[in-house]
Design a protein around this motif. Structure first.
Motif, short mmCIF file in Angstrom:
data_model
loop_
_atom_site.label_atom_id
_atom_site.label_comp_id
_atom_site.label_asym_id
_atom_site.label_seq_id
_atom_site.Cartn_x
_atom_site.Cartn_y
_atom_site.Cartn_z
N HIS A 1 -5.72 4.13 9.57
CA HIS A 1 -4.28 3.84 9.56
C HIS A 1 -3.51 4.70 8.58
O HIS A 1 -2.68 4.21 7.83
CB HIS A 1 -4.03 2.35 9.25
N ASP B 1 0.82 -1.21 0.00
CA ASP B 1 0.00 0.00 0.00
C ASP B 1 0.86 1.27 0.00
O ASP B 1 0.69 2.14 0.82
CB ASP B 1 -0.93 -0.02 1.21
N SER C 1 -1.31 7.13 -2.99
CA SER C 1 -1.47 5.89 -3.75
C SER C 1 -2.94 5.48 -3.77
O SER C 1 -3.76 6.03 -3.02
CB SER C 1 -0.64 4.78 -3.10
N ARG D 1 -8.67 4.72 1.47
CA ARG D 1 -8.80 4.88 2.93
C ARG D 1 -9.38 6.25 3.28
O ARG D 1 -10.21 6.38 4.18
CB ARG D 1 -7.43 4.71 3.61
N ASP E 1 2.70 -13.21 -0.66
CA ASP E 1 1.70 -12.17 -0.35
C ASP E 1 0.57 -12.19 -1.36
O ASP E 1 -0.61 -12.07 -1.01
CB ASP E 1 2.36 -10.79 -0.37
N ALA F 1 -6.12 -5.60 2.38
CA ALA F 1 -5.88 -4.74 3.53
C ALA F 1 -7.09 -3.86 3.82
O ALA F 1 -7.46 -3.64 4.97
CB ALA F 1 -4.64 -3.88 3.29
N VAL G 1 -3.51 -7.25 -3.10
CA VAL G 1 -2.93 -7.14 -1.76
C VAL G 1 -3.50 -5.92 -1.04
O VAL G 1 -3.85 -5.98 0.14
CB VAL G 1 -1.38 -7.03 -1.87
N VAL G 2 -3.63 -4.81 -1.78
CA VAL G 2 -4.18 -3.59 -1.19
C VAL G 2 -5.64 -3.80 -0.83
O VAL G 2 -6.10 -3.39 0.24
CB VAL G 2 -4.03 -2.42 -2.19
N GLY H 1 -4.48 2.83 -2.68
CA GLY H 1 -4.97 2.32 -1.41
C GLY H 1 -5.18 3.43 -0.40
O GLY H 1 -6.18 3.45 0.33
N GLN H 2 -4.24 4.38 -0.38
CA GLN H 2 -4.38 5.50 0.56
C GLN H 2 -5.63 6.32 0.24
O GLN H 2 -6.37 6.73 1.12
CB GLN H 2 -3.13 6.40 0.48
N GLU I 1 1.18 -6.37 -10.11
CA GLU I 1 0.14 -5.41 -9.83
C GLU I 1 0.35 -4.19 -10.71
O GLU I 1 1.28 -4.13 -11.50
CB GLU I 1 0.18 -5.05 -8.34
N PRO J 1 2.85 4.25 -2.71
CA PRO J 1 2.63 4.75 -4.09
C PRO J 1 3.16 3.75 -5.11
O PRO J 1 4.25 3.21 -4.96
CB PRO J 1 3.46 6.04 -4.10
#
Lengths: 318, 293, 557
Positions: free
Chosen positions: C417, B4, C431, C437, C255, C467, C463-464, C433-434, C44, B6
C-alpha cells in the motif's frame, strides 16, 4: 575474570602491544636504512673504490652476514646500550647522542610544562563558553597555527621577536647561558615556537572532547537539577572526557618529535634532532638509526601512557 | 493507516531540507565558500599556472638579488635574482601535485583495506590493524627523513613516502567508519540475501562513509602539504633547481631579516592553501563532516 | 478547587531545522495542573509531549526556543525568568525523571553523590542530612539495600533500580512538581510494574503534583488523574482518566484506543489449510538449536545464548516468540537465518536441512527464507533509493532487469500500500511506518515462503503498528506466507499468531496456542509475564496481585 582484575589485564595487554609495536618499528627503521640503499661500503669508500676494497670493508663491517642476523645483532646491541659506531667520524654513537639528548629533553620538557596547562585551560574554556567571542578567537588562532608548517611559525617568531623587536637572539647555539636571564632568552624562541605548534592541536581536541560529553543526557540531567554551566563542565563533563583529553595531550606532545626536528634546525639548537638531520645529510646510518629509535621510543611511550590513562580512568573498569 | 504520514516533528519541508546536502547541491556558509574558491584557484594554478609564468622559473633575470616588488617582477626576485612569481606558479605544481598524488594513493589504499578489514573481520582484520598501528608508531617527519636519507629524494620517492606515512591513519579512520556501518541491519540484510563481499563493500558500505572519508582526505592533504614543506625546508624534498613552496622558503630564508618578498610570498602561498582547506572542511554540513578526531 | 499549581497559557515553541528553516513544534498549548494532581501527556512520536514537559522547567533542547505564551509555576513566572533564576527553580520547585536513567546517570560518579547533588547545588541541607534523606527515599521506593546502594556506580545496578534511583534524585529537593519523561518505556514489563508502583506510592504520600509523559495509555491509566491527548503540537482532548478510557470524545483518541486492541487473529480457513496439506512437510522444523557469541573453544562459544530450542512451524501458520530483553528471541531468528551460525542442533526448511552458516546455503534456500528487522531506519541503506532497494533482490534472485523489474517494483510497493512514485525517494524522506512497509516489501521481493519478523512493530507508534499488523495478515492471505513473529508485546503476538513460544534466558519454557495463551499458560514465568502486561483499566495496578516468590525468581528488578 573478576572485574577488579580486568583493568590490569588490559594494561598488561596494552604494554604487550607497545612492545610488539616497538619490535615492528625497529624492524622498519633497520631495514629502511640498511637494505634500501645501494651498498654502505660503496658509499663510504666513494665511487673510485676498487671492488676488493669494497669487499674488504663489507667483511669488516659484517655486511655479508644475512640481514636478519644483523638485525638481531643490532637489536641486542641496542638493548645493551651499544648503538654502534658512526660511519663519519668513527665516534661511538652513544657518545655523540649523550651530549645532545639532555638538550632535547630539556627543550621538550620545558615546552610540555608550559603548553599543557595553557592548552588545557584554553580548550576547556572554549568548550565552556562555546560560541562566545573567546571561543571563536581561540578557534581561528588554533586553525591558523595547525594549518601552517612548523618552520613558518618559527620564521614568524624570529621575524617578530628577533628582527623587529630585537628582544631575543635568533639562534640558540653558542648563546651565553651564564645567567638565568640569558638562558631564558636562549630557550625562549624554540620553546615559544614548539608550544604554539603542539598547543593548537591540544586545544582543538580538548575542546571537541569536552563538547562531546556536554551533549550527553547526564549533563542535561545536571542542567535540569539546576547546575551552573561551570558545574556541568567541571564536575560532570570533565571527568568523563579524561580519556580523550589524555589522548589529545599525548598525541600533541608527540608532535614535539616532528616539531623538534624543524625547530632545532632553524634555531641551530644542539639537540638530537639536529644531530639526526646532520646525519641524514652525511648518510651516517648508525647515527640515523639510533636517533630514529630514540624518537620512536619516546613517541610510543607517550601514546601508550595516554592509552593507559584512558583505561584506568574508565569507571566501568574500576 | 491514518497516522502513517511523516511525523510532525519533521514537517514536510524539513524532510526535504534534510536530504538537500546530496550531490552538487551542498550548502556552505561564506567561510566555506571562500575556502573552496581558494582551493580551486590553487588547483587551477597547478594545472595551467606555469604556462602563464612571465619568466622561465629557473632563469636568472635580475642582476639584483632579493629584489623588491616592482612592475617588472610582481613578487620580487629570489637570492639568485630569479622571478618569484614564476617560481611560485611552478612550485604550485610540485606542492599541489605531490600532495594530491600522495593523499589519493594513501586514502584509496587505506579506505579499501579499511573496508575489507571491517567486513572480513577475524584474523585478516587483526593482523592488518596491528601492523598498521605499529606503523603509525613512527613519527611522520622522522619516517620521511629516514627514507629520504636511505634512498635519496625524487618525486616518486616523495609521493610514495608521503602516501606510506598517511595510509595507516586513513585505514584506521575508514575502518572505524566501516565497522559502524557494517553493524547496521541493511548490511546484515544484504549478507543474509547471499551478497558477495565486494558488493557489500562497494554498494552498501562505501556510499555511507564517503562523506566523512572525503573530509578526512582533505585534512590529510593539509598534513601532507605540511610534511612535504617541512622536508623541503630541511633540504630533503624537491631538489634544486626545481622547488616546491617549502623549498622556496628555504632558499630565500636569508632574505628574512631584509623582509624580502622572496620569502614572504611562498609562505603566504602555503598558508593560504592549507588554511583554506581547513576552512572548507570545518564548514562542511555537519552530516558530511562528522569525523572522529 | 484551589488555585492551580501550574498554568500553561498558549505555549508556542519553535525550532530551527538544520537547514535554517523555522518551524513551530508546539502550537499554542494551554492547560493547568492542580496541587497534588498527576496529569499525563499522551501522544505519539512527534506530538511534542516531551518538549512541553521540559518547557515546564524552562528548558528547551538545542535548536528549540520558547517563543510565546506563559508558563506559571506556583508564584514563579517561568517564561519571564532569566536562565539563572530558572536554574534556582530546577530541583527545588520542579524536577525531572528521565526516560533512560542509564544514560542520565553520570557513569563516573557514585550514585549517592548524584542523588543528593540537588541539595548541594542549592545548599538545601548538610551532606549527612541529605544522605539520610536519600536513604529514606530509597526505602520508600522499595530499593534493595537502601543503606549501601548509594555507594555503587550506575553501571553496577539494574535498569529498573536505576529508574527508581532517578526518582529519588528528583524528590530529594522536595519539589512541588515532578516531571516523568517516559520513565518505564525502556523497561521490561515485569520490571515496569515495580517501578510504577514505587512512583505511585511516593507521589501519593508526598502529595506531589506530576506530569507523566508517555505513549502508553495502559501505563498512564494506572498513575494519572487526568489525561491530555496531544498530536502535532496541539491538544486534541483533555479529560479525566476514566472518561478518556471509557468515553473518548475526539476521533484521534478513539483511534489510539482502537489500536490498543487489535483485531484477533483468524485461524487458517479450510481452503488454505487444504493448500497446506498438498505439501504436508512443516515449513520449518527446529531441533535442539544452540547458538551463542564470543570466542569458540571445543565447538562451544563462550557466551551461550540459545539452549536447545526446538519447535515446528506448519506451512501457512504463524509462530509467535515472546520474551523479555535477554531472552534470546532475536538470537533465535539470527540463528535460523544463519547470520549467527548455531553451533549445535538442526533446522529443517521444508524437509531439507539448512546449513548453519548462511554462506553455505544455496541461493534458493536463502530466497525462500527472509528476515525483516525491527528498525527500518537502520535496515534500509540511507543512500539507496526505495526503487533500488526493492530491485536488488529481484536482480539477485531472479535476474530481473529493465522494464520487467520496474513493473515488479511497482507491484511490490502496491502490495504494501505505497504509491509507485515513492520508488524515487530515499529512505530518509519516508515516515517510520512507510519505511517499515518498504522493509517488508524487500522481503516479499524474494517471493519467500517464510518471513522471520524481528520486533518489526516495536519501534512504531501504536496506530501505525496496528496498520502494519493488518498488512501482514492481508499479505499472508494473498501469498500463502508463514511468519515467525518475534515480539516482547503479548497483544501483538495474540493479534497475528497461531502458536506461541515463551522464552526465558535462551530456553523455551512453554509452547501453546496463542488464542488460549492468557487463560491456559502453565509455566510460572509465562503466567508472570502475562499478568504483568498493563491493562486499560485504572484499577489494574492496585488490584494486581503477583506471587512474590515468582517475582523474585524471574523478574530482574
Amino acid at each position: 575474570m573478576s572485574p577488579s582484575l580486568l583493568p590490569w589485564f588490559l594494561v598488561v595487554q596494552r604494554l604487550g602491544i607497545a612492545l610488539l609495536t616497538l619490535v615492528i618499528v625497529s624492524f622498519a627503521v633497520f631495514f629502511a636504512t640498511e637494505l634500501l640503499p645501494g651498498d654502505v661500503a660503496e658509499i663510504l669508500l666513494g665511487q673510485a673504490a676498487t671492488p676488493e676494497a669494497v669487499a674488504g670493508l663489507r667483511a669488516a663491517m659484517g655486511l655479508d652476514e644475512p640481514a636478519l642476523s644483523r638485525f638481531v645483532g643490532w637489536l641486542v646491541g641496542l638493548a645493551q646500550g651499544d648503538l654502534g659506531t658512526s660511519y663519519v667520524n668513527n665516534m661511538e654513537v652513544v657518545e655523540l647522542i649523550a651530549g645532545r639528548l639532555g638538550n632535547s629533553l630539556r627543550l621538550a620538557g620545558v615546552t610540555t610544562l608550559l603548553s599543557v596547562p595553557v592548552a588545557l585551560s584554553l580548550g576547556i574554556g572554549a568548550a565552556m563558553y562555546r560560541g562566545s567571542l573567546f571561543d571563536r578567537m581561540v578557534s581561528v588562532l588554533t586553525i591558523s597555527v595547525i594549518s601552517v608548517p612548523e618552520f613558518m611559525v618559527a620564521t614568524l617568531a624570529v621575524l617578530i621577536f628577533a628582527v623587529w623587536l630585537d628582544w631575543l637572539p635568533a639562534l640558540s647555539y653558542g648563546a651565553d647561558v651564564s645567567s638565568i636571564g640569558a638562558m631564558l632568552k636562549a630557550y625562549a624562541m624554540p620553546v615559544i615556537t614548539l608550544s604554539c605548534v603542539i598547543s593548537a592541536q591540544m586545544i582543538r581536541m580538548t575542546r571537541a572532547a569536552v563538547i562531546e560529553t556536554l551533549n550527553t543526557p547526564y549533563v542535561e540531567m545536571a542542567l535540569l537539577k539546576g547546575a551552573s554551566r561551570r558545574r556541568m563542565v567541571l564536575i560532570h563533563a570533565l571527568p568523563n572526557a579524561l580519556g580523550p583529553i589524555a589522548n589529545a595531550v599525548a598525541l600533541s606532545v608527540s608532535y614535539l618529535v616532528g616539531g623538534v626536528i624543524i625547530v632545532e634546525t632553524i634555531f641551530n639548537y644542539p639537540g638530537v634532532a639536529k644531530l639526526m638531520v646532520d646525519a641524514v645529510s652525511t648518510r651516517d646510518l648508525p647515527l640515523i638509526q639510533s636517533c630514529a629509535m630514540i624518537f620512536c621510543v619516546s613517541y610510543l611511550s607517550l601514546i601508550t601512557l595516554a592509552d593507559l590513562i584512558a583505561i584506568l580512568s574508565n569507571p566501568r573498569l574500576r | 493507516m491514518m497516522a502513517d504520514t511523516p511525523s510532525s516533528t519533521t514537517p514536510k519541508g524539513t524532510t526535504r531540507d534534510r536530504t538537500a546536502p546530496k550531490g552538487p547541491g551542498w550548502r556552505f556558509n561564506w567561510v566555506g565558500r571562500i575556502g573552496l574558491v581558494i582551493i580551486l584557484f590553487w588547483g587551477l594554478v597547478a594545472l595551467v599556472g606555469p604556462a602563464f609564468a612571465p619568466y622561465p622559473p629557473g632563469e636568472i633575470v635580475d642582476w639584483d638579488y632579493f629584489g623588491p616588488v616592482t612592475g617588472k617582477f610582481w613578487m620580487g626576485t629570489d637570492y639568485l635574482g630569479r622571478d618569484i612569481l614564476s617560481r611560485i606558479l611552478m612550485g604550485a605544481r610540485y606542492t599541489v601535485g605531490i600532495a594530491l598524488a600522495g593523499v589519493t594513493l594513501a586514502c584509496s589504499l587505506g579506505v579499501i583495506l579499511g573496508m575489507m578489514a571491517a567486513v572480513a573481520g577475524g584474523w585478516f582484520d587483526m593482523i592488518l590493524s596491528r601492523l598498521l598501528d605499529a606503523f603509525n608508531g613512527i613519527p611522520s617527519l622522522l619516517f620521511g627523513l629516514v627514507v629520504v636519507a636511505a634512498v635519496g629524494s625524487s618525486i616518486p620517492v616523495l609521493v610514495l613516502t608521503l602516501a606510506a606515512i598517511y595510509m595507516p591513519g586513513s585505514y584506521r579512520f575508514a575502518r572505524a567508519l566501516a565497522v559502524n556501518v557494517n553493524t547496521m541491519d541493511f548490511v546484515t540484510v544484504a549478507r543474509a540475501r547471499g551478497e558477495s563481499t565486494p558488493y557489500l563493500i562497494l554498494r552498501e558500505i562505501l556510499p555511507n562513509i564517503l562523506g566523512p572519508v572525503l573530509a578526512d582526505l582533505g585534512l590529510r592533504f593539509v598534513f601532507i602539504v605540511l610534511v612535504l614543506s617541512g622536508l623541503s625546508f630541511l633540504g630533503l624534498g624537491v631538489q634544486p633547481p626545481n622547488a616546491d613552496w617549502g623549498a622556496l622558503v628555504r632558499e630565500n630564508i636569508e632574505g628574512l631579516s631584509l623582509g624580502a618578498p622572496a620569502v614572504i610570498f611562498p609562505s603566504i602561498a602555503i598558508a593560504s592553501l592549507t588554511i583554506s582547506v581547513n576552512m572548507f572542511i570545518d564548514n562542511l554540513p555537519s552530516k558530511i563532516r562528522d569525523r572522529s578526531e | 478547587m484551589t488555585d492551580p499549581l501550574v498554568t500553561v497559557e498558549n505555549l508556542v515553541i519553535g525550532a530551527t531545522t538544520d537547514a535554517g528553516r523555522h518551524v513551530e513544534i508546539i502550537k499554542g498549548v494551554s492547560f493547568e495542573i492542580a496541587p497534588g494532581e498527576i496529569v499525563a501527556l499522551i501522544g505519539e512520536s512527534g506530538s511534542g509531549k516531551t518538549t512541553i514537559a521540559l518547557s515546564l522547567m524552562g528548558h528547551a533542547r538545542s535548536g528549540c526556543r520558547i517563543e510565546g505564551g506563559r508558563i506559571r509555576l506556583d508564584r514563579s513566572e517561568i517564561t519571564a525568568m532569566t536562565e539563572a533564576e530558572r536554574a534556582r527553580l530546577r530541583g527545588t520547585e520542579v524536577s525531572y525523571v528521565p526516560q533512560s536513567a542509564a544514560a542520565a546517570f553520570n557513569p563516573s560518579k557514585r550514585i549517592m553523590d548524584q542523588v543528593i547533588e540537588i541539595s548541594a547545588i542549592h545548599a538545601l541541607m548538610p551532606r549527612a542530612e541529605a544522605e539520610a534523606k536519600a536513604v529514606e527515599l530509597f526505602r520508600a521506593l522499595a530499593l534493595p539495600e537502601p543503606e549501601v546502594i548509594g555507594a555503587r556506580y550506575p553501571h553496577q545496578v539494574s535498569g529498573g533500580q536505576l529508574q527508581r534511583l532517578s526518582a529519588a534524585m528528583a524528590l530529594i529537593g522536595d519539589p512541588k512538581l515532578v516531571i516523568f519523561d517516559e520513565p518505564t518505556t525502556a523497561l521490561d514489563v515485569t520490571t515496569q510494574i515495580e517501578v510504577l508502583r514505587a512512583f505511585k506510592s511516593v507521589m501519593q504520600q508526598g502529595g506531589i503534583s506530576g506530569v507523566y509523559v508517555s505513549h502508553d495509555l495502559a501505563v498512564v491509566a494506572q498513575i494519572a488523574d487526568r489525561i491530555i491527548v496531544l498530536r502535532g503540537g496541539e491538544v486534541q482532548e483533555v479529560g479525566g482518566t476514566e472518561q478518556i478510557l471509557k468515553a473518548p470524545q475526539h476521533p484521534y483518541t478513539r483511534d489510539l484506543l482502537a489500536a490498543f486492541e487489535p483485531v484477533p487473529h483468524q485461524p487458517l480457513s479450510a481452503a488454505e489449510a487444504a493448500a497446506g496439506i498438498l505439501r504436508p512437510k512443516p515449513v520449518l522444523k527446529v531441533q535442539d538449536l544452540c547458538a551463542g557469541y564470543g570466542h569458540v573453544s571445543k565447538g562451544e562459544p563462550r557466551a551461550k545464548v540459545l539452549k536447545n530450542v526446538s519447535f515446528t512451524l506448519e506451512r501457512g501458520r504463524n509462530l509467535g516468540v515472546i520474551g523479555e530483553s535477554g531472552s534470546g528471541k532475536s538470537t533465535l531468528a539470527r540463528a535460523i537465518a544463519g547470520i549467527l551460525p548455531p553451533y549445535r542442533g538442526t533446522a529443517l526448511f521444508d524437509g531439507t536441512e539448512l546449513r548453519p552458516d548462511l554462506r553455505n546455503r544455496s541461493k534458493e534456500q536463502l530466497r525462500r527464507l527472509q528476515i525483516v528487522f525491527q528498525l527500518a531506519d537502520t535496515a534500509l541503506n540511507p543512500n539507496h533509493s526505495i526503487g533500488s532497494i526493492l530491485a536488488r533482490p529481484l536482480t539477485f534472485y531472479e535476474g530481473l532487469r529493465g522494464k520487467a523489474r520496474e513493473a515488479r517494483v511497482i507491484e511490490l510497493l502496491d502490495m504494501v500500500h505505497l504509491p509507485a512514485s515513492l520508488r524515487h525517494r530515499l529512505p530518509g524522506e519516508l515516515s517510520g511506518g512507510q519505511k517499515q512497509r518498504v522493509n517488508l516489501a524487500r522481503a516479499l521481493a524474494a517471493s519467500p515462503e517464510l518471513i522471520l519478523c524481528d520486533e518489526i512493530t516495536s519501534a512504531l507508534d501504536t496506530v501505525v503498528a496496528a496498520a502494519i499488523l493488518e498488512l501482514l495478515k492481508e499479505l499472508q492471505r494473498e501469498l500463502n506466507l508463514s511468519y515467525m513473529f518475534i515480539s516482547h508485546d503479548l497483544s501483538t503476538v495474540e493479534a497475528i499468531c497461531d502458536d506461541v513460544l515463551v522464552m526465558y534466558k535462551g530456553a523455551v519454557v512453554e509452547a501453546l496456542p496463542a488464542a488460549r495463551m492468557s487463560r491456559e499458560a502453565q509455566h510460572p514465568y509465562s503466567r508472570l509475564l502475562i499478568s504483568s502486561v498493563p491493562q486499560l483499566d485504572t484499577g489494574w495496578l492496585t488490584g494486581l496481585e503477583q506471587d512474590p516468590e515468582l517475582v523474585a525468581q524471574f523478574a530482574r528488578r
